[in-house]
Design a protein around this motif. Structure first.
Motif, PDB file in Angstrom:
ATOM      1  N   ALA A 165      -8.891  17.714   5.417  1.00  0.00           N
ATOM      2  CA  ALA A 165      -8.434  16.404   4.941  1.00  0.00           C
ATOM      3  C   ALA A 165      -8.911  16.236   3.498  1.00  0.00           C
ATOM      4  CB  ALA A 165      -9.001  15.310   5.819  1.00  0.00           C
ATOM      5  N   GLU A 166      -8.126  15.550   2.685  1.00  0.00           N
ATOM      6  CA  GLU A 166      -8.452  15.437   1.252  1.00  0.00           C
ATOM      7  C   GLU A 166      -9.823  14.807   1.003  1.00  0.00           C
ATOM      8  OE1 GLU A 166      -5.419  11.723   0.626  1.00  0.00           O
ATOM      9  OE2 GLU A 166      -6.294  12.522  -1.180  1.00  0.00           O
ATOM     10  N   GLY A 167     -10.294  13.960   1.945  1.00  0.00           N
ATOM     11  CA  GLY A 167     -11.578  13.289   1.776  1.00  0.00           C
ATOM     12  C   GLY A 167     -12.766  14.241   1.781  1.00  0.00           C
ATOM     13  N   GLY A 225       0.886   0.022   9.168  1.00  0.00           N
ATOM     14  CA  GLY A 225       1.760   1.069   8.647  1.00  0.00           C
ATOM     15  C   GLY A 225       1.005   1.916   7.641  1.00  0.00           C
ATOM     16  N   THR A 226       0.554   3.062   8.064  1.00  0.00           N
ATOM     17  CA  THR A 226      -0.100   4.014   7.161  1.00  0.00           C
ATOM     18  C   THR A 226      -0.152   5.372   7.841  1.00  0.00           C
ATOM     19  OG1 THR A 226      -2.228   4.744   6.221  1.00  0.00           O
ATOM     20  CG2 THR A 226      -2.367   3.121   7.964  1.00  0.00           C
ATOM     21  N   ILE A 227       0.150   6.415   7.076  1.00  0.00           N
ATOM     22  CA  ILE A 227       0.114   7.744   7.684  1.00  0.00           C
ATOM     23  C   ILE A 227      -1.322   8.122   8.091  1.00  0.00           C
ATOM     24  CG2 ILE A 227       2.176   8.564   6.472  1.00  0.00           C
ATOM     25  CD1 ILE A 227       0.219  10.329   4.775  1.00  0.00           C
ATOM     26  N   ASP A 228      -2.309   7.439   7.491  1.00  0.00           N
ATOM     27  CA  ASP A 228      -3.707   7.808   7.759  1.00  0.00           C
ATOM     28  C   ASP A 228      -4.174   7.465   9.181  1.00  0.00           C
ATOM     29  OD1 ASP A 228      -3.865   8.744   5.221  1.00  0.00           O
ATOM     30  OD2 ASP A 228      -4.945   7.028   4.407  1.00  0.00           O
ATOM     31  N   ASN A 229      -3.499   6.523   9.831  1.00  0.00           N
ATOM     32  CA  ASN A 229      -3.862   6.071  11.182  1.00  0.00           C
ATOM     33  C   ASN A 229      -5.344   5.693  11.292  1.00  0.00           C
ATOM     34  OD1 ASN A 229      -3.044   5.414  13.788  1.00  0.00           O
ATOM     35  ND2 ASN A 229      -3.703   7.377  14.631  1.00  0.00           N
ATOM     36  N   VAL A 250      -4.533  18.327   3.559  1.00  0.00           N
ATOM     37  CA  VAL A 250      -3.604  17.261   3.959  1.00  0.00           C
ATOM     38  C   VAL A 250      -4.201  15.898   3.580  1.00  0.00           C
ATOM     39  CG1 VAL A 250      -2.704  18.674   5.842  1.00  0.00           C
ATOM     40  CG2 VAL A 250      -4.508  17.019   6.341  1.00  0.00           C
ATOM     41  N   MET A 251      -3.389  14.853   3.697  1.00  0.00           N
ATOM     42  CA  MET A 251      -3.851  13.534   3.264  1.00  0.00           C
ATOM     43  C   MET A 251      -4.908  12.955   4.194  1.00  0.00           C
ATOM     44  SD  MET A 251      -0.789  11.420   1.495  1.00  0.00           S
ATOM     45  CE  MET A 251      -0.327  11.786  -0.205  1.00  0.00           C
ATOM     46  N   GLY A 252      -5.621  11.986   3.674  1.00  0.00           N
ATOM     47  CA  GLY A 252      -6.681  11.305   4.425  1.00  0.00           C
ATOM     48  C   GLY A 252      -7.921  11.223   3.556  1.00  0.00           C
ATOM     49  N   ARG A 253      -7.959  10.158   2.726  1.00  0.00           N
ATOM     50  CA  ARG A 253      -9.107  10.000   1.826  1.00  0.00           C
ATOM     51  C   ARG A 253     -10.389   9.715   2.605  1.00  0.00           C
ATOM     52  NH1 ARG A 253      -6.849   5.711  -2.294  1.00  0.00           N
ATOM     53  NH2 ARG A 253      -5.536   5.453  -0.480  1.00  0.00           N
ATOM     54  N   HIS A 254     -10.240   8.855   3.638  1.00  0.00           N
ATOM     55  CA  HIS A 254     -11.430   8.464   4.404  1.00  0.00           C
ATOM     56  C   HIS A 254     -11.318   8.875   5.861  1.00  0.00           C
ATOM     57  CE1 HIS A 254     -12.231   6.130   0.870  1.00  0.00           C
ATOM     58  NE2 HIS A 254     -11.086   5.484   1.012  1.00  0.00           N
ATOM     59  N   GLY A 260       0.830  -1.206   0.000  1.00  0.00           N
ATOM     60  CA  GLY A 260       0.000   0.000   0.000  1.00  0.00           C
ATOM     61  C   GLY A 260       0.860   1.251   0.000  1.00  0.00           C
ATOM     62  N   GLY A 261       0.306   2.346   0.493  1.00  0.00           N
ATOM     63  CA  GLY A 261       1.078   3.600   0.547  1.00  0.00           C
ATOM     64  C   GLY A 261       2.238   3.459   1.519  1.00  0.00           C
ATOM     65  N   ASP A 262       3.422   3.894   1.106  1.00  0.00           N
ATOM     66  CA  ASP A 262       4.568   3.809   2.023  1.00  0.00           C
ATOM     67  C   ASP A 262       4.343   4.775   3.200  1.00  0.00           C
ATOM     68  OD1 ASP A 262       5.128   5.383  -0.588  1.00  0.00           O
ATOM     69  OD2 ASP A 262       6.142   6.487   1.001  1.00  0.00           O
ATOM     70  N   GLY A 321       3.659  -1.638  -3.041  1.00  0.00           N
ATOM     71  CA  GLY A 321       2.832  -1.622  -4.250  1.00  0.00           C
ATOM     72  C   GLY A 321       1.377  -1.898  -3.930  1.00  0.00           C
ATOM     73  N   ARG A 322       0.531  -1.630  -4.928  1.00  0.00           N
ATOM     74  CA  ARG A 322      -0.894  -1.949  -4.819  1.00  0.00           C
ATOM     75  C   ARG A 322      -1.237  -2.797  -6.033  1.00  0.00           C
ATOM     76  NH1 ARG A 322      -1.651   3.947  -3.557  1.00  0.00           N
ATOM     77  NH2 ARG A 322      -2.060   4.078  -1.324  1.00  0.00           N
ATOM     78  N   THR A 323      -2.005  -3.857  -5.874  1.00  0.00           N
ATOM     79  CA  THR A 323      -2.390  -4.672  -7.029  1.00  0.00           C
ATOM     80  C   THR A 323      -3.793  -5.250  -6.853  1.00  0.00           C
ATOM     81  OG1 THR A 323      -1.961  -6.731  -8.221  1.00  0.00           O
ATOM     82  CG2 THR A 323      -1.050  -6.597  -6.010  1.00  0.00           C
ATOM     83  N   GLY A 340       0.167  17.336  -0.100  1.00  0.00           N
ATOM     84  CA  GLY A 340       0.451  16.131  -0.886  1.00  0.00           C
ATOM     85  C   GLY A 340       1.481  15.184  -0.305  1.00  0.00           C
ATOM     86  N   HIS A 341       2.314  14.634  -1.195  1.00  0.00           N
ATOM     87  CA  HIS A 341       3.182  13.512  -0.817  1.00  0.00           C
ATOM     88  C   HIS A 341       4.370  13.881   0.057  1.00  0.00           C
ATOM     89  CE1 HIS A 341       0.638  11.792  -3.838  1.00  0.00           C
ATOM     90  NE2 HIS A 341       0.964  10.621  -3.348  1.00  0.00           N
ATOM     91  N   GLN A 342       4.561  15.176   0.295  1.00  0.00           N
ATOM     92  CA  GLN A 342       5.605  15.545   1.265  1.00  0.00           C
ATOM     93  C   GLN A 342       5.343  14.868   2.603  1.00  0.00           C
ATOM     94  OE1 GLN A 342       6.864  19.740   1.415  1.00  0.00           O
ATOM     95  NE2 GLN A 342       5.199  20.052  -0.015  1.00  0.00           N
ATOM     96  N   GLN A 343       4.048  14.629   2.874  1.00  0.00           N
ATOM     97  CA  GLN A 343       3.669  14.019   4.156  1.00  0.00           C
ATOM     98  C   GLN A 343       4.130  12.574   4.283  1.00  0.00           C
ATOM     99  OE1 GLN A 343      -0.754  15.323   4.931  1.00  0.00           O
ATOM    100  NE2 GLN A 343      -0.190  15.692   2.824  1.00  0.00           N
ATOM    101  N   ARG A 344       4.481  11.967   3.165  1.00  0.00           N
ATOM    102  CA  ARG A 344       4.891  10.558   3.219  1.00  0.00           C
ATOM    103  C   ARG A 344       6.408  10.381   3.180  1.00  0.00           C
ATOM    104  NH1 ARG A 344       0.546   7.539  -0.196  1.00  0.00           N
ATOM    105  NH2 ARG A 344       2.253   6.925  -1.535  1.00  0.00           N
ATOM    106  N   GLY A 345       7.135  11.496   2.948  1.00  0.00           N
ATOM    107  CA  GLY A 345       8.580  11.348   2.782  1.00  0.00           C
ATOM    108  C   GLY A 345       9.371  11.917   3.937  1.00  0.00           C
TER     109      GLY A 345
HETATM  110  O1  F6P Z   1      -1.081   6.210   2.495  1.00  0.00           O
HETATM  111  C1  F6P Z   1      -2.415   6.619   2.526  1.00  0.00           C
HETATM  112  C2  F6P Z   1      -2.582   7.773   1.630  1.00  0.00           C
HETATM  113  O2  F6P Z   1      -1.577   8.637   1.995  1.00  0.00           O
HETATM  114  C3  F6P Z   1      -3.898   8.519   1.607  1.00  0.00           C
HETATM  115  O3  F6P Z   1      -4.106   9.447   2.612  1.00  0.00           O
HETATM  116  C4  F6P Z   1      -3.860   9.147   0.249  1.00  0.00           C
HETATM  117  O4  F6P Z   1      -5.127   9.423  -0.215  1.00  0.00           O
HETATM  118  C5  F6P Z   1      -3.211   8.097  -0.561  1.00  0.00           C
HETATM  119  O5  F6P Z   1      -2.365   7.398   0.294  1.00  0.00           O
HETATM  120  C6  F6P Z   1      -2.491   8.565  -1.760  1.00  0.00           C
HETATM  121  O6  F6P Z   1      -1.809   7.478  -2.261  1.00  0.00           O
HETATM  122  P1  F6P Z   1      -1.055   7.370  -3.647  1.00  0.00           P
HETATM  123  O7  F6P Z   1      -0.050   8.406  -3.640  1.00  0.00           O
HETATM  124  O8  F6P Z   1      -0.428   6.028  -3.614  1.00  0.00           O
HETATM  125  O9  F6P Z   1      -2.091   7.518  -4.668  1.00  0.00           O
END
Ligand code: F6P
Length: 323
Positions: A225-227, A124-128, A172-176, A10-12, A71-73, A252-257
């Motif tokens: 939140a993005e959701g 393991g997910t930033i979304d908690n 900020v991130m958080g789809r759901h 999933g998302g790193d 990865g996601r599949t 965006g993705h700065q939050q994951r790095g």
């Molecule tokens: O890791 C979870 C998450 O950060 C969500 O909050 C966000 O919507 C999603 O991943 C974005 O993921 P990707 O960059 O893989 O599309």
């Protein structure tokens, strides 16, 4: 037990490498061979893997990302793909598998365990947003990044004095899940919080801002939140109500790095090692998590059947702090 596999899926999330270090070190400590499956379930399907020994993980605790990739599949969810993955696990002669990832990854882990594989999940997910643990690896780092952004915007917001107030909306991130936005609101100087778990009340937000402007404050900071929707659309809606331009930031993705915080490194270390300890004890079909500061294993069935309970107390506190 002689050989275990580990994958990140999933998302790193920052702290995944700290978790990998703990899995490899704990595995080696228990005299196990540790195989790193590459790119999550994709590597299981395609038979992509490599041996991990202590030298592979000696220095990775401070790195973001994941050295075995993620990865996601969708193929893994289909019968043919799933059977391929099962065959590869058998060919590799894995006695156990550690799955590090978010909600989708825990569902995949449960499916594997129902097919007879000994599996241990690690959140393991930033979304908690995973049931069964107070914290998932990566969340603390993401909140720190968001908090720093709020601090930076606060500096410019307070430095420039103009005739009309300036309002900044930060997405900020958080789809759901609004967990990142909500926790960062508690940590920063924020005037309004918009999350998918709560209906957005534009009238209330604008009234609160106007009340503060009348008191003499000449800026506003809003976390969403993005959701909830798109930051530009939400800003236009607020502009209509406030009568002046609203600025937006999409984090965006700065939050994951970047480098994981000490909290995420410690969490990853505890949970990664505990996942291996549980497998060695003969446990399976569980996810290790932390509840009230204690590391505990929860049934994957429970993790996957319940939605994480919304933290009403934290939400009430944000309302007071934003007032
Ligand atoms: O890791 C979870 C998450 O950060 C969500 O909050 C966000 O919507 C999603 O991943 C974005 O993921 P990707 O960059 O893989 O599309």
């Amino acid at each position: 037990m002689k050989k275990i596999g580990v994958l990140t899926s999933g998302g790193d999330a920052p702290g995944m490498n700290a978790t990998l270090r703990a899995v490899v070190k704990a595995g080696t400590y228990h005299n196990l061979e540790v195989i790193g499956i590459e790119a999550g379930y994709i590597g299981l399907l395609e038979g992509r893997y490599r041996n991990l020994d202590i030298l592979d993980v000696e220095e990775i605790v401070s790195y973001g990302g994941t050295i075995i990739k993620t990865g996601r599949t969708k193929e893994f969810q289909r019968e043919e793909g799933f059977n391929k993955a099962l065959d590869n696990i058998k060919n590799l002669e894995l006695d156990g598998l550690v799955v590090i990832g978010g909600n989708g990854s825990m569902k995949g882990a449960q499916k594997l365990s129902e097919a007879g594989i000994k599996v241990m999940g690690v959140p393991g997910t930033i979304d908690n947003d995973i049931t069964g643990t107070d914290y998932a690896i990566g969340f603390d780092t993401a909140c720190n990044i968001v908090t720093e952004t709020v601090d930076r915007i606060l500096d410019t917001a307070t430095a420039l004095v103009g005739s009309t107030p300036r309002v900044f909306v930060i997405e900020v991130m958080g789809r759901h899940s609004g967990e990142i936005a909500m926790t960062s609101t508690l940590a920063g100087s924020v005037d309004a919080l918009l999350i998918p778990e709560q209906e957005v009340d534009y009238d209330q937000i604008s009234a609160n801002l106007k009340r503060k402007f009348e008191l003499g404050k000449n800026y506003g900071i809003i976390l969403m939140a993005e959701g909830v929707g798109k930051v530009d659309e939400i800003s236009r809606e607020l502009e209509m109500r406030l009568g002046f331009k609203v600025r937006e930031t999409l984090l965006g993705h700065q939050q994951r790095g970047g480098r994981p915080t000490a909290f995420d490194r410690v969490l990853g270390s505890k949970l990664g090692a505990e996942a291996v300890n549980q497998l060695v004890k003969g446990e399976s079909s569980k996810m290790v998590g932390v509840r009230n500061n204690v590391v505990k294993a929860v049934e994957l069935k429970v993790v996957n059947s319940d939605k994480k309970k919304f933290n009403t107390k934290n939400y009430e506190l944000t309302k007071m702090l934003c007032y």
